[in-house]
Design a protein around this motif. Structure first.
Motif, PDB file in Angstrom:
ATOM      1  N   GLY A   1      28.484 -48.437  26.458  1.00 39.57           N
ATOM      2  CA  GLY A   1      27.252 -48.022  27.301  1.00 39.57           C
ATOM      3  C   GLY A   1      27.187 -46.611  27.458  1.00 39.57           C
ATOM      4  O   GLY A   1      26.217 -46.078  27.212  1.00 39.57           O
ATOM      5  N   GLY A   2      28.369 -45.902  27.506  1.00 37.44           N
ATOM      6  CA  GLY A   2      28.396 -44.507  27.708  1.00 37.44           C
ATOM      7  C   GLY A   2      27.954 -43.825  26.266  1.00 37.44           C
ATOM      8  O   GLY A   2      27.037 -42.681  26.222  1.00 37.44           O
TER       9      GLY A   2
ATOM     10  N   LYS B   1      24.130 -44.165  25.864  1.00 36.22           N
ATOM     11  CA  LYS B   1      23.507 -43.442  26.693  1.00 36.22           C
ATOM     12  C   LYS B   1      23.330 -42.014  26.165  1.00 36.22           C
ATOM     13  O   LYS B   1      22.250 -41.356  26.095  1.00 36.22           O
ATOM     14  CB  LYS B   1      24.184 -43.299  28.242  1.00 36.22           C
ATOM     15  CG  LYS B   1      23.558 -42.193  28.982  1.00 36.22           C
ATOM     16  CD  LYS B   1      24.298 -42.160  30.532  1.00 36.22           C
ATOM     17  CE  LYS B   1      23.987 -40.983  30.991  1.00 36.22           C
ATOM     18  NZ  LYS B   1      25.030 -40.700  32.212  1.00 36.22           N
TER      19      LYS B   1
ATOM     20  N   ILE C   1      28.509 -48.082  32.856  1.00 37.15           N
ATOM     21  CA  ILE C   1      27.078 -48.285  32.176  1.00 37.15           C
ATOM     22  C   ILE C   1      27.285 -49.487  31.312  1.00 37.15           C
ATOM     23  O   ILE C   1      27.994 -49.649  30.594  1.00 37.15           O
ATOM     24  CB  ILE C   1      26.979 -46.884  31.209  1.00 37.15           C
ATOM     25  CG1 ILE C   1      27.184 -45.760  32.236  1.00 37.15           C
ATOM     26  CG2 ILE C   1      25.624 -47.119  30.618  1.00 37.15           C
ATOM     27  CD1 ILE C   1      26.589 -44.415  31.671  1.00 37.15           C
TER      28      ILE C   1
ATOM     29  N   GLY D   1      30.922 -43.797  30.417  1.00 36.80           N
ATOM     30  CA  GLY D   1      30.443 -45.216  30.550  1.00 36.80           C
ATOM     31  C   GLY D   1      31.407 -45.930  31.505  1.00 36.80           C
ATOM     32  O   GLY D   1      30.869 -46.761  32.212  1.00 36.80           O
TER      33      GLY D   1
ATOM     34  N   ASN E   1      31.487 -50.858  28.723  1.00 35.05           N
ATOM     35  CA  ASN E   1      31.179 -49.694  29.656  1.00 35.05           C
ATOM     36  C   ASN E   1      31.360 -48.595  28.684  1.00 35.05           C
ATOM     37  O   ASN E   1      30.443 -47.382  28.687  1.00 35.05           O
ATOM     38  CB  ASN E   1      31.895 -49.503  30.775  1.00 35.05           C
ATOM     39  CG  ASN E   1      31.664 -50.640  31.820  1.00 35.05           C
ATOM     40  OD1 ASN E   1      32.418 -51.007  32.605  1.00 35.05           O
ATOM     41  ND2 ASN E   1      30.343 -51.007  31.928  1.00 35.05           N
TER      42      ASN E   1
END
Length: 462
Positions: A291-292, A295, A380, A375, A288
Motif C-alpha cells: 500500500g505504501g 501510494k 495503508i 505503508g 500495508n
C-alpha cells in the motif's frame, strides 16, 4: 554493517592488519568508490603505502560532486559548487575486494562524510539506505533483497548486437559463454554468488541474478556487478550497456528488486499468511507495505527510473509496468507477488518491477523501503490486485477501474516527487531536493535538444 570507523575496527592494530592483508593480496592500488546523485560510479585511488591514512581519515573530494549530473555538468542551482569545501570518502573495509580482472587493483565502497567528524553527510545515498534499514529495525523487522539485472552487449566498433536469438535461446548462451563465464567467475571471486544467467528477449540482451542478502550488501554488490560486466566486456572489444531502452525496437532492460521482511525476534517471514482472505498468501504487513509503495509509486519513478530514456521502457503491453499496480504472479504490473512452492511460506516476497539499472541502487532500494515503511506505519490498504493486463483497456476504461498511469516522462515523475512530502520526510530534505535538482538539469538538457526523429519528419513538410 556500519562503517568501520570510530571504534575497535579502526584502532591501530586492526588498521595495520587490514593493510597487511592488502599487501599480501599483491595489491598496489586501492580504489575508494562511490556512486553519488549523478548515477556514475566514481573513485579516488590510493596506493597501499597510504592506505592506512585513507582508512582512518578518508580521502578528500570536492562537495561539488554531489551537484554533478550524469552528463558531467555542474548543476547551476545545486547546493554545491567550485566554492564549496570537501567531503571525505570514508571506506567501509568490509566491502574490500580484489579485482580479478585488473592486476594489482582492489576496491572499497565508501560514503561521503563530513570532514569535521567523519560522519556520513545526509546527502549520501548509501547512508540513506542504512537509515531506512535502521527504520525497519525500529519496527522489529529486517529485510532480505535480491536483484535481477538486464543488460545488452554490443560490438565496440559498430554497436551491433554480439548475438541474435530468441528469449532463452540456448545458442545465445553458447555463443557468449567465454564472456559470461569470465563475468560470473570474476563476480564469484569478489564474493558475489551468481545464481542464474539468462538470454533475454532482445538480441544480445542478458539477465544476471545473484544470491539474495541484506539490502546494503545487495546494493553494494550491484555496483560491483555493473562495473565488472562493463570492464569485462571492454576487454573483449565489446560494450555492455544497462541503458533502459537501447533503441526503438529492442525490449527494455529493467532492474527487478525482490524484497521480503522478517521478524527480528523469530526470524520468520512476516509477509506470509496462509489464511489471507485475498487468497494470495499475504499478511496484513505485506499488504500495508505494498500500500505504501502504491501510494508513492509516481514519485518513486524519479528515483527508480532516473533518465529521460527510462520512460521509453515503461510502455503498456511491453512486459514493463506502465500503471500504478500490483498483482499475483503478474509480470505486467509494478509490484508482482511471485508464487511459492507448495508449503513454502518463508519465500513470500514482492518483486518490484519498476526500477531500471540506471538508478543508484542505494536510492532505489532505500526509496522502496521508505515507501513500504510508510505503508506499514500508517496501515495503508493497496486496494485490489490486478488480474488482467491493463494494456487491453483504454485510458478511460482504466480510469473507471481506478487504475492510474505511471508518469510517461521524467519531468512528470519529478513533479510527482516534488509534491510527495511524506516520501521527502523519509529520505531527508537535503538528499531529496538535491537529487531532484540533478534530474531536472538532465531533463532540461534533453527537452531542449532537437533530435533526428524531429528533423526527419518535420524539416521538409513544415
Amino acid at each position: 554493517m556500519a562503517l568501520l570507523k570510530n571504534g575497535d575496527y579502526l584502532n591501530s592494530k586492526n588498521v595495520d592488519a587490514f593493510v597487511e592483508k592488502v599487501r599480501k593480496d599483491g595489491i598496489r592500488v586501492v580504489k575508494l568508490e562511490w556512486m553519488g546523485l549523478d548515477l556514475i560510479l566514481r573513485n579516488m585511488a590510493t596506493t597501499v603505502d597510504f592506505l592506512s591514512d585513507a582508512v582512518r581519515y578518508g580521502i578528500g573530494v570536492t562537495r561539488a560532486q554531489q551537484s554533478f549530473n550524469v552528463l558531467d555538468h555542474l548543476v547551476h542551482d545545486g547546493l554545491y559548487g567550485s566554492q564549496s569545501s570537501e567531503f571525505k570518502l570514508m571506506p567501509d573495509i568490509s566491502t574490500y575486494a580484489v579485482l580479478p580482472h585488473v592486476d594489482g587493483v582492489a576496491r572499497i565502497q565508501t560514503e561521503l562524510s563530513e570532514p569535521e567528524n567523519l560522519e556520513p553527510t545526509p546527502s549520501d545515498p548509501r547512508f540513506f539506505l542504512r537509515r531506512m534499514i535502521g527504520r525497519l529495525d525500529s519496527l522489529g523487522l529486517y529485510a532480505k533483497c535480491a536483484m535481477e539485472s538486464e543488460f545488452y552487449i554490443f560490438n565496440e566498433n559498430d554497436h551491433k548486437p554480439v548475438v541474435t536469438g530468441k528469449l532463452m535461446d540456448s545458442l545465445g548462451i553458447d555463443k557468449t559463454a567465454p564472456f559470461l563465464n569470465e563475468v560470473s567467475g570474476n563476480l564469484e571471486k569478489m564474493g558475489i554468488v551468481v545464481e542464474h544467467l539468462k538470454k533475454e528477449y532482445g538480441s544480445s540482451q542478458f539477465e544476471i541474478t545473484y544470491r539474495y542478502g541484506e539490502p546494503l550488501k545487495i546494493a553494494d554488490q550491484f555496483i560491483v556487478l555493473k562495473s565488472v560486466i562493463k570492464s569485462t566486456a571492454a576487454k573483449g572489444a565489446m560494450v555492455a550497456s544497462f541503458m533502459p531502452k537501447v533503441d526503438n525496437s529492442s525490449p527494455g532492460s529493467g532492474l527487478h528488486i525482490h524484497l521480503s521482511l522478517f521478524d527480528k525476534s523469530t526470524t520468520r517471514n512476516v509477509m506470509s499468511d496462509g489464511k489471507d482472505p485475498g487468497g494470495i498468501g499475504l499478511s496484513r504487513t505485506a499488504y500495508n507495505f505494498i500500500g505504501g509503495v502504491m501510494k508513492h509509486m509516481k514519485a518513486l519513478c524519479a528515483f527508480e527510473n532516473p533518465l529521460s530514456n527510462s520512460y521509453k521502457r515503461l510502455i503498456p503491453g511491453s512486459w514493463a509496468p506502465a500503471h500504478v499496480s500490483y498483482g499475483y504472479d503478474h509480470r505486467g504490473v509494478a509490484v508482482r507477488i511471485p508464487s511459492n512452492p507448495p508449503g513454502d511460506t518463508e519465500s513470500t516476497r514482492i518483486e518490484f518491477r519498476l526500477p531500471d539499472c540506471s538508478s543508484n541502487p542505494h536510492i532505489a532500494i532505500g526509496a522502496l523501503i521508505a515507501a513500504g515503511i510508510d505503508g506499514i506505519e500508517n496501515g495503508i490498504d493497496p486496494g485490489e490486485p490486478l488480474n488482467y493486463d491493463p494494456a487491453d483497456f483504454s485510458e478511460s476504461e482504466l480510469k473507471k477501474k481506478g487504475v492510474e498511469m505511471l508518469p510517461t516522462t521524467l519531468i512528470e515523475a519529478i513533479h510527482a516527487a516534488e509534491e510527495d512530502s511524506d516520501l521527502r520526510s523519509y529520505m531527508g530534505e537535503l538528499l531529496y531536493d538535491e537529487y531532484l535538482k540533478v534530474r531536472k538539469s538532465e531533463w532540461d538538457d534533453y527537452y531542449k535538444n532537437v533530435d533526428k526523429w524531429e528533423v526527419d519528419r518535420f524539416l521538409e513538410p513544415i
